[in-house]
Write a protein that holds these residues in place. Structure first.
Motif, mmCIF file in Angstrom:
data_model
loop_
_atom_site.group_PDB
_atom_site.id
_atom_site.type_symbol
_atom_site.label_atom_id
_atom_site.label_comp_id
_atom_site.label_asym_id
_atom_site.label_seq_id
_atom_site.Cartn_x
_atom_site.Cartn_y
_atom_site.Cartn_z
ATOM 1 N N TYR A 97 0.860 -1.172 0.000
ATOM 2 C CA TYR A 97 0.000 0.000 0.000
ATOM 3 C C TYR A 97 0.909 1.239 0.000
ATOM 4 O O TYR A 97 1.802 1.344 0.849
ATOM 5 C CB TYR A 97 -0.894 0.034 1.230
ATOM 6 C CG TYR A 97 -2.164 -0.778 1.130
ATOM 7 C CD1 TYR A 97 -2.440 -1.579 0.020
ATOM 8 C CD2 TYR A 97 -3.118 -0.731 2.148
ATOM 9 C CE1 TYR A 97 -3.611 -2.305 -0.061
ATOM 10 C CE2 TYR A 97 -4.303 -1.467 2.068
ATOM 11 C CZ TYR A 97 -4.537 -2.248 0.959
ATOM 12 O OH TYR A 97 -5.701 -2.968 0.880
ATOM 13 N N VAL B 49 1.255 5.688 -0.624
ATOM 14 C CA VAL B 49 0.779 7.038 -0.915
ATOM 15 C C VAL B 49 1.984 7.768 -1.495
ATOM 16 O O VAL B 49 2.730 8.452 -0.798
ATOM 17 C CB VAL B 49 0.247 7.747 0.347
ATOM 18 C CG1 VAL B 49 -0.177 9.172 0.016
ATOM 19 C CG2 VAL B 49 -0.945 6.991 0.926
ATOM 20 N N ASP C 223 3.704 9.204 -5.624
ATOM 21 C CA ASP C 223 3.382 9.584 -6.998
ATOM 22 C C ASP C 223 3.458 8.339 -7.888
ATOM 23 O O ASP C 223 4.479 7.651 -7.900
ATOM 24 C CB ASP C 223 4.385 10.629 -7.481
ATOM 25 C CG ASP C 223 3.977 11.256 -8.806
ATOM 26 O OD1 ASP C 223 3.272 10.596 -9.588
ATOM 27 O OD2 ASP C 223 4.355 12.412 -9.054
ATOM 28 N N CYS D 190 0.171 -0.793 -10.429
ATOM 29 C CA CYS D 190 -0.896 -0.498 -9.473
ATOM 30 C C CYS D 190 -2.143 -1.254 -9.913
ATOM 31 O O CYS D 190 -2.601 -1.101 -11.048
ATOM 32 C CB CYS D 190 -1.161 1.011 -9.434
ATOM 33 S SG CYS D 190 -2.560 1.473 -8.368
ATOM 34 N N ASP E 179 -6.919 1.425 -6.472
ATOM 35 C CA ASP E 179 -6.829 2.320 -5.325
ATOM 36 C C ASP E 179 -7.886 1.940 -4.293
ATOM 37 O O ASP E 179 -8.974 1.479 -4.641
ATOM 38 C CB ASP E 179 -7.027 3.779 -5.742
ATOM 39 C CG ASP E 179 -5.854 4.313 -6.553
ATOM 40 O OD1 ASP E 179 -4.839 3.606 -6.649
ATOM 41 O OD2 ASP E 179 -5.967 5.429 -7.087
ATOM 42 N N THR F 198 -9.453 2.998 -0.093
ATOM 43 C CA THR F 198 -9.507 3.934 1.030
ATOM 44 C C THR F 198 -9.218 3.150 2.303
ATOM 45 O O THR F 198 -9.851 2.126 2.555
ATOM 46 C CB THR F 198 -10.886 4.610 1.131
ATOM 47 O OG1 THR F 198 -11.113 5.381 -0.059
ATOM 48 C CG2 THR F 198 -10.953 5.531 2.344
ATOM 49 N N SER G 251 -7.868 8.258 1.393
ATOM 50 C CA SER G 251 -8.287 7.793 0.072
ATOM 51 C C SER G 251 -7.116 7.847 -0.907
ATOM 52 O O SER G 251 -6.096 8.487 -0.645
ATOM 53 C CB SER G 251 -9.445 8.636 -0.449
ATOM 54 O OG SER G 251 -9.066 10.002 -0.548
ATOM 55 N N GLY G 252 -7.282 7.173 -2.030
ATOM 56 C CA GLY G 252 -6.253 7.194 -3.072
ATOM 57 C C GLY G 252 -5.013 6.408 -2.725
ATOM 58 O O GLY G 252 -3.930 6.690 -3.236
ATOM 59 N N HIS H 97 -2.618 3.468 -3.205
ATOM 60 C CA HIS H 97 -2.362 2.576 -4.328
ATOM 61 C C HIS H 97 -2.054 1.153 -3.835
ATOM 62 O O HIS H 97 -1.261 0.976 -2.900
ATOM 63 C CB HIS H 97 -1.174 3.075 -5.154
ATOM 64 C CG HIS H 97 -1.297 4.502 -5.588
ATOM 65 N ND1 HIS H 97 -2.425 4.998 -6.198
ATOM 66 C CD2 HIS H 97 -0.425 5.551 -5.494
ATOM 67 C CE1 HIS H 97 -2.253 6.288 -6.471
ATOM 68 N NE2 HIS H 97 -1.047 6.633 -6.042
#
Length: 287
Positions: free
Chosen positions: A195, A197, A199, A209, A212, A214, A224-225, A227
């Motif tokens: 998991y 967070v 770029d 990936c 996505d 939460t 949220s978001g 990966h």
């Protein structure tokens, strides 16, 4: 991905170190030693250099002129936590000696791969590790490498990674939100997944990936978001597993629908029989 073996080095026009490809015999004779990685020398990019660049007027001042109190340096890092999944169960199933051997392999592989990818092992955490890098792609590569390596050993690794600013504390420790987030993401990640967070552009080409999610973080709330990241080969296997699971769920749903329909028909028939029985038992005065 295999590390490039270096026989020497040269500098490009931009001044960056470029490794020369060695002349390696593709068909070595039995017992022939494998080429050894040549020592690589790079400019210091660690905390000491950052402290020096952040406060150049203080580097050479007299002791009496050096300000008192603690100094905190804000740095941008990618933090990565990796954890051996089910280590307690592994110890119970295989015994402490096998467990210690597995833990030793985890640390040995982590240390070796971290050195080759330019990532620092900040600390060992029992059956896990905290890793730090100035390069997000390097940290993600290390996390995915560990998942890939230990999958072939039948052992699952979970990884969490986050990029952001943190305070460099006492020269070798870090305090800040991305540190805590990476640790929480590691705890939340399913076995065999990472998991992150970070770029998406920082992901190496052999990592993908798969979606996505939460993640609910205690004391923080929903993030949220996030990966879900896997090495490509494992992602393909994961996709096949998901497709099989989806097919199984569809089949089970059809069976449940059929059972529900059959049960409905039986209930309707039973209701009709009860109505007939009730009509047959009506009092004579009501007829």
């Amino acid at each position: 991905m295999h590390p490039r073996r270096a026989g020497g080095g040269r500098c490009s026009d931009e001044g960056r170190a470029v490794l020369d490809e060695p002349s390696v015999n593709p068909d070595p004779a039995p017992g022939e030693a494998e080429p050894v990685l040549a020592p690589l020398v790079a400019p210091d990019t660690g905390p000491a250099r950052e402290w020096a660049e952040a406060s150049p007027p203080l580097v050479t001042v007299h002791p009496d002129e050096l300000p008192e109190g603690d100094s905190h340096l804000s740095v941008t890092r990618t933090f990565c936590f990796a954890d051996l999944c089910g280590f307690t169960g592994y110890t119970r199933a295989h015994g402490p000696h096998e467990a210690v051997a597995m833990l030793g392999e985890f640390r040995r592989v982590t240390r070796s791969v971290a050195a080759k990818r330019g990532v620092r092992v900040a600390k060992w955490l029992g059956d896990g590790a905290m890793l730090v890098s100035t390069n997000a792609a390097a940290a993600l590569s290390l996390g995915a490498h560990l998942i890939h390596h230990f999958a072939s050993r039948g052992v699952q690794i979970r990884v969490g990674a986050a990029t952001g600013e943190a305070l460099l504390f006492e020269g070798d420790d870090y305090v800040g939100e991305p540190v805590n987030l990476a640790a929480k993401l590691c705890a939340a990640a399913p076995p065999g997944e990472m998991y992150t967070v970070t770029d998406p552009l920082d992901m190496p080409d052999w990592v993908t990936c798969i979606g996505d999610v939460t993640v609910q973080i205690r004391g923080v709330g929903p993030i949220s978001g996030v990966h879900r990241v896997l090495p490509l080969g494992l992602a393909d296997e994961h996709g096949s597993d998901v497709n099989r699971l989806s097919s199984d769920i569809d089949a089970l749903t059809n069976e449940l629908d059929q059972l529900s329909s059959d049960l409905g028909n039986e209930l309707n028939q039973l209701s009709s029989e009860l109505d007939e029985l009730g009509a047959g038992n009506e009092p004579m005065s009501d007829r």
